[in-house]
Design an enzyme around this catalytic site. Structure first.
Site, PDB file in Angstrom:
ATOM      1  N   LYS A  22      79.976  62.911  35.133  1.00 51.80           N
ATOM      2  CA  LYS A  22      78.522  62.734  35.023  1.00 51.80           C
ATOM      3  C   LYS A  22      77.859  62.927  36.385  1.00 51.80           C
ATOM      4  O   LYS A  22      76.859  63.650  36.510  1.00 51.80           O
ATOM      5  CB  LYS A  22      78.216  61.331  34.496  1.00 51.80           C
ATOM      6  CG  LYS A  22      76.786  60.883  34.712  1.00 51.80           C
ATOM      7  CD  LYS A  22      76.646  59.401  34.470  1.00 51.80           C
ATOM      8  CE  LYS A  22      75.325  58.853  34.933  1.00 51.80           C
ATOM      9  NZ  LYS A  22      75.250  58.606  36.376  1.00 51.80           N
ATOM     10  N   ARG A  93      67.535  58.132  37.847  1.00 51.03           N
ATOM     11  CA  ARG A  93      67.772  58.183  39.285  1.00 51.03           C
ATOM     12  C   ARG A  93      68.098  59.601  39.792  1.00 51.03           C
ATOM     13  O   ARG A  93      67.570  60.047  40.804  1.00 51.03           O
ATOM     14  CB  ARG A  93      68.943  57.227  39.574  1.00 51.03           C
ATOM     15  CG  ARG A  93      69.424  57.209  41.001  1.00 51.03           C
ATOM     16  CD  ARG A  93      68.600  56.319  41.865  1.00 51.03           C
ATOM     17  NE  ARG A  93      69.071  56.306  43.229  1.00 51.03           N
ATOM     18  CZ  ARG A  93      68.332  55.934  44.256  1.00 51.03           C
ATOM     19  NH1 ARG A  93      67.092  55.528  44.085  1.00 51.03           N
ATOM     20  NH2 ARG A  93      68.811  55.946  45.472  1.00 51.03           N
ATOM     21  N   ARG A 122      66.825  50.577  45.390  1.00 50.54           N
ATOM     22  CA  ARG A 122      67.491  51.883  45.535  1.00 50.54           C
ATOM     23  C   ARG A 122      66.626  52.764  46.425  1.00 50.54           C
ATOM     24  O   ARG A 122      65.933  53.660  45.958  1.00 50.54           O
ATOM     25  CB  ARG A 122      67.755  52.500  44.161  1.00 50.54           C
ATOM     26  CG  ARG A 122      68.701  51.635  43.337  1.00 50.54           C
ATOM     27  CD  ARG A 122      69.146  52.275  42.052  1.00 50.54           C
ATOM     28  NE  ARG A 122      70.233  53.230  42.247  1.00 50.54           N
ATOM     29  CZ  ARG A 122      70.975  53.727  41.252  1.00 50.54           C
ATOM     30  NH1 ARG A 122      70.754  53.354  40.025  1.00 50.54           N
ATOM     31  NH2 ARG A 122      71.932  54.592  41.489  1.00 50.54           N
ATOM     32  N   PRO A 123      66.681  52.514  47.746  1.00 52.16           N
ATOM     33  CA  PRO A 123      65.830  53.256  48.671  1.00 52.16           C
ATOM     34  C   PRO A 123      66.219  54.731  48.740  1.00 52.16           C
ATOM     35  O   PRO A 123      67.339  55.097  48.387  1.00 52.16           O
ATOM     36  CB  PRO A 123      66.087  52.567  50.014  1.00 52.16           C
ATOM     37  CG  PRO A 123      67.392  51.885  49.886  1.00 52.16           C
ATOM     38  CD  PRO A 123      67.571  51.557  48.429  1.00 52.16           C
ATOM     39  N   ILE A 124      65.275  55.567  49.197  1.00 53.78           N
ATOM     40  CA  ILE A 124      65.614  56.986  49.361  1.00 53.78           C
ATOM     41  C   ILE A 124      65.258  57.465  50.773  1.00 53.78           C
ATOM     42  O   ILE A 124      65.035  58.651  50.996  1.00 53.78           O
ATOM     43  CB  ILE A 124      64.937  57.875  48.298  1.00 53.78           C
ATOM     44  CG1 ILE A 124      63.436  57.685  48.317  1.00 53.78           C
ATOM     45  CG2 ILE A 124      65.455  57.627  46.904  1.00 53.78           C
ATOM     46  CD1 ILE A 124      62.751  58.938  47.855  1.00 53.78           C
ATOM     47  N   ASP A 125      65.222  56.490  51.709  1.00 48.30           N
ATOM     48  CA  ASP A 125      64.859  56.835  53.087  1.00 48.30           C
ATOM     49  C   ASP A 125      65.805  57.867  53.705  1.00 48.30           C
ATOM     50  O   ASP A 125      65.381  58.725  54.487  1.00 48.30           O
ATOM     51  CB  ASP A 125      64.834  55.554  53.953  1.00 48.30           C
ATOM     52  CG  ASP A 125      66.145  54.793  53.887  1.00 48.30           C
ATOM     53  OD1 ASP A 125      66.577  54.453  52.764  1.00 48.30           O
ATOM     54  OD2 ASP A 125      66.758  54.559  54.935  1.00 48.30           O
ATOM     55  N   GLN A 126      67.093  57.819  53.344  1.00 50.29           N
ATOM     56  CA  GLN A 126      68.050  58.768  53.948  1.00 50.29           C
ATOM     57  C   GLN A 126      67.868  60.184  53.403  1.00 50.29           C
ATOM     58  O   GLN A 126      68.108  61.163  54.103  1.00 50.29           O
ATOM     59  CB  GLN A 126      69.489  58.283  53.745  1.00 50.29           C
ATOM     60  CG  GLN A 126      69.777  56.951  54.403  1.00 50.29           C
ATOM     61  CD  GLN A 126      69.410  56.951  55.882  1.00 50.29           C
ATOM     62  OE1 GLN A 126      69.898  57.779  56.664  1.00 50.29           O
ATOM     63  NE2 GLN A 126      68.545  56.036  56.281  1.00 50.29           N
ATOM     64  N   ILE A 328      77.751  47.530  47.770  1.00 52.68           N
ATOM     65  CA  ILE A 328      76.862  48.692  47.597  1.00 52.68           C
ATOM     66  C   ILE A 328      75.558  48.310  46.884  1.00 52.68           C
ATOM     67  O   ILE A 328      74.473  48.648  47.351  1.00 52.68           O
ATOM     68  CB  ILE A 328      77.565  49.820  46.788  1.00 52.68           C
ATOM     69  CG1 ILE A 328      78.986  50.066  47.296  1.00 52.68           C
ATOM     70  CG2 ILE A 328      76.707  51.096  46.792  1.00 52.68           C
ATOM     71  CD1 ILE A 328      79.154  50.887  48.525  1.00 52.68           C
TER      72      ILE A 328
HETATM   73  C1  UD1 Z   1      75.596  57.326  43.351  1.00 53.44           C
HETATM   74  C2  UD1 Z   1      76.075  57.290  41.932  1.00 53.44           C
HETATM   75  C3  UD1 Z   1      76.226  55.845  41.457  1.00 53.44           C
HETATM   76  C4  UD1 Z   1      77.109  55.054  42.418  1.00 53.44           C
HETATM   77  C5  UD1 Z   1      76.636  55.210  43.858  1.00 53.44           C
HETATM   78  C6  UD1 Z   1      77.590  54.594  44.864  1.00 53.44           C
HETATM   79  C7  UD1 Z   1      75.101  59.325  41.105  1.00 53.44           C
HETATM   80  C8  UD1 Z   1      74.097  59.966  40.202  1.00 53.44           C
HETATM   81  N1  UD1 Z   1      75.107  57.984  41.126  1.00 53.44           N
HETATM   82  O1  UD1 Z   1      74.296  56.718  43.361  1.00 53.44           O
HETATM   83  O2  UD1 Z   1      76.818  55.865  40.170  1.00 53.44           O
HETATM   84  O3  UD1 Z   1      77.070  53.682  42.079  1.00 53.44           O
HETATM   85  O4  UD1 Z   1      76.511  56.602  44.191  1.00 53.44           O
HETATM   86  O5  UD1 Z   1      78.863  55.151  44.741  1.00 53.44           O
HETATM   87  O6  UD1 Z   1      75.912  59.996  41.727  1.00 53.44           O
HETATM   88  N2  UD1 Z   1      70.936  53.883  50.360  1.00 53.44           N
HETATM   89  C9  UD1 Z   1      69.967  53.703  51.324  1.00 53.44           C
HETATM   90  N3  UD1 Z   1      69.072  54.721  51.548  1.00 53.44           N
HETATM   91  C10 UD1 Z   1      69.119  55.886  50.861  1.00 53.44           C
HETATM   92  C11 UD1 Z   1      70.105  56.070  49.892  1.00 53.44           C
HETATM   93  C12 UD1 Z   1      71.003  55.042  49.652  1.00 53.44           C
HETATM   94  O7  UD1 Z   1      69.907  52.665  51.969  1.00 53.44           O
HETATM   95  O8  UD1 Z   1      68.282  56.765  51.127  1.00 53.44           O
HETATM   96  C13 UD1 Z   1      71.903  52.811  50.100  1.00 53.44           C
HETATM   97  C14 UD1 Z   1      71.802  52.247  48.680  1.00 53.44           C
HETATM   98  O9  UD1 Z   1      70.855  51.214  48.582  1.00 53.44           O
HETATM   99  C15 UD1 Z   1      73.220  51.757  48.437  1.00 53.44           C
HETATM  100  C16 UD1 Z   1      74.078  52.729  49.257  1.00 53.44           C
HETATM  101  O10 UD1 Z   1      73.203  53.363  50.163  1.00 53.44           O
HETATM  102  O11 UD1 Z   1      73.392  50.470  48.965  1.00 53.44           O
HETATM  103  C17 UD1 Z   1      74.785  53.789  48.442  1.00 53.44           C
HETATM  104  O12 UD1 Z   1      73.838  54.477  47.646  1.00 53.44           O
HETATM  105  P1  UD1 Z   1      74.056  55.994  47.195  1.00 53.44           P
HETATM  106  O13 UD1 Z   1      75.442  56.437  47.538  1.00 53.44           O
HETATM  107  O14 UD1 Z   1      72.911  56.788  47.684  1.00 53.44           O
HETATM  108  O15 UD1 Z   1      73.939  55.875  45.621  1.00 53.44           O
HETATM  109  P2  UD1 Z   1      73.352  56.920  44.618  1.00 53.44           P
HETATM  110  O16 UD1 Z   1      73.526  58.304  45.140  1.00 53.44           O
HETATM  111  O17 UD1 Z   1      71.990  56.518  44.174  1.00 53.44           O
END
Ligand code: UD1
Length: 419
Positions: A22, A93, A122-126, A328
């Protein structure tokens, strides 16, 4: 609305075939926007998140033809650079991958603030940081994210957090950029590697996916081709845990056993039997009560957060007291309250949950709070005495293809019932 009604207690036995991943599929579908041609995508999981993604792509002029339940032909030659409907992109998402792909294709992307499972903030700052490093302007507000650029130029990106989504989005945005991009502190999950493999098959020049640094040499264009999506590591892991939770014996086919090492190692520590029959088949069986263990969720190759809840079901009836630290997602212990209704003894203290193993779970009425929690509750119902009802199963349909059919073939008494 539908629910699952499960009559336990069954030792799951037999063979199961794993579907396409998925989390790779929801990135590869938008990645086709970077191609000006025709891609055939095979081993696509037949799940609701994929159906939604196909509907979104169609609003952008992408022609999608389904040739069988797991294969689509995606024709991206006539994409219109218009904004996808916010109410569609805000639904889940993974719509954030449209930003990287549309920036590369059109120089502009507007996406509804991503929804999805309620796992906490679920931030997207990165993601934004990566796009800005390549020369895009990103605005976030009023329930949407808007990214625009005249011209993407390769750059250096150092992610502050290891993020699957930000790593893949940075790759998507840099594939057609001018010059070379390096991304450091990246996620190494199998689906990150799979997206890079897809793009390379279509003519991209990406190196190092699966290692700490990814380097992308921008190319002028991508061409069409055929690609088969990697097997789903999390679905395979869910069935491995189902075998142990139900004291069963399951042979799991069409998986990549190497991707399952973080889970296999823990299951062996717990006394479960694991036999790697070949590189794509693994047998898991367990006749006795598993031993207690401590688990910490981490980015790959650590223990995956997406297997935390089905592992919690196993620990609920393991010997002694086990501990899970969730690093996480802050809201990923919601399923424990449901398991406690089934007789588990789980005590959550912030990011840590303590599982005092009980002899048996018993049937109850429970509700899924997210995709993986839903699968966990189904496994709990199969392992429990009596009848369990699992509600909110639309979460499960988002990410598991034919879960109840696969479980029935292993002996489970599970029915989908309209509420
Ligand atoms: C993906 C998976 C999800 C899985 C997660 C962690 C998909 C569609 N979903 O979610 O099933 O649980 O990886 O393995 O592939 N974070 C930030 N800033 C950002 C992005 C993330 O601080 O810009 C933090 C998040 O809050 C979290 C951590 O980084 O604590 C990991 O998140 P991330 O790996 O980005 O998860 P997703 O890609 O959303």
């Amino acid at each position: 609305m539908e629910k699952f009604v499960i009559n336990g207690k069954t030792n799951l036995k037999g063979e199961v075939t794993i579907s396409g991943a998925k989390n790779a599929a929801v990135a590869i579908l938008p990645a086709t926007l970077l191609v000006n041609g025709i891609c055939t995508i095979e081993n696509l999981p037949n799940i609701s998140d994929i159906n939604i993604y196909c509907d979104i792509l169609k609003t952008l002029g992408v022609k999608i033809t389904q040739t069988n339940p797991n294969t689509v032909i995606v024709d991206t030659r006539y994409v219109s650079c218009i904004d996808a409907p916010l109410e569609m992109t805000g639904k889940f998402r993974a719509s954030y991958y449209l930003i990287g792909a549309l920036l590369g294709r059109c120089g502009r992307a507007v996406v509804g603030m991503p929804g999805g499972c309620k796992l906490g903030a679920r931030p997207i700052d990165q993601h934004a940081k990566a796009f800005e490093a390549l020369g895009a302007t990103v605005e976030i507000g009023q329930g949407k994210i808007m990214a625009t650029t005249d011209h993407l130029v390769g750059g250096s990106i150092y992610l502050d957090t290891v993020s699957v989504g930000a790593t893949i989005n940075a790759i998507l945005a840099s594939v057609l950029a001018d010059g070379t991009t390096t991304i450091e502190n990246v996620a190494k999950e199998p689906h990150v590697v799979d997206v890079a493999n897809f793009l390379n098959t279509m003519g991209a020049d990406i190196h190092g996916a699966g290692t700490d640094i990814i380097k992308i040499n921008g190319v002028k264009e991508l061409h069409g081709g055929t690609y088969s999506i990697v097997p789903d590591q999390i679905e395979a892991g869910t069935f491995m845990l189902a075998a142990v939770a139900t004291r069963g014996d399951i042979t799991i086919k069409n998986c990549i056993t190497k991707h399952l090492d973080p889970l296999s190692a823990k299951l062996k520590e717990m006394g479960a039997n694991i036999e790697e029959i070949s590189g794509d088949t693994i047998r898991v069986w367990c006749n006795e009560r598993p031993k207690n263990v401590d688990i910490k969720t981490l980015p790959y190759p650590g223990f995956p957060t997406d297997l935390q809840s089905p592992m919690g079901v196993v620990l609920s009836t393991a010997e002694g007291t086990s501990m899970i630290s969730e690093t996480i997602w802050e809201s990923r212990f919601q399923y424990t309250a449901e398991l406690n209704k089934m007789g588990a003894k789980i005590n959550v203290q912030g990011k840590v949950a303590f599982f005092e193993g009980v002899n048996d779970l018993y049937g109850s009425i429970v509700s899924a709070s997210d995709l993986r929690a839903g699968a966990a509750l189904v496994i709990a119902g199969i392992s429990a005495n009596g009848t369990t009802e699992v509600h909110n199963i639309e979460y499960i349909d988002r990410g598991y293809e034919k879960l109840e059919e696969k479980l029935r073939a292993l002996g489970a008494d599970i029915q989908r019932v309209k509420e």
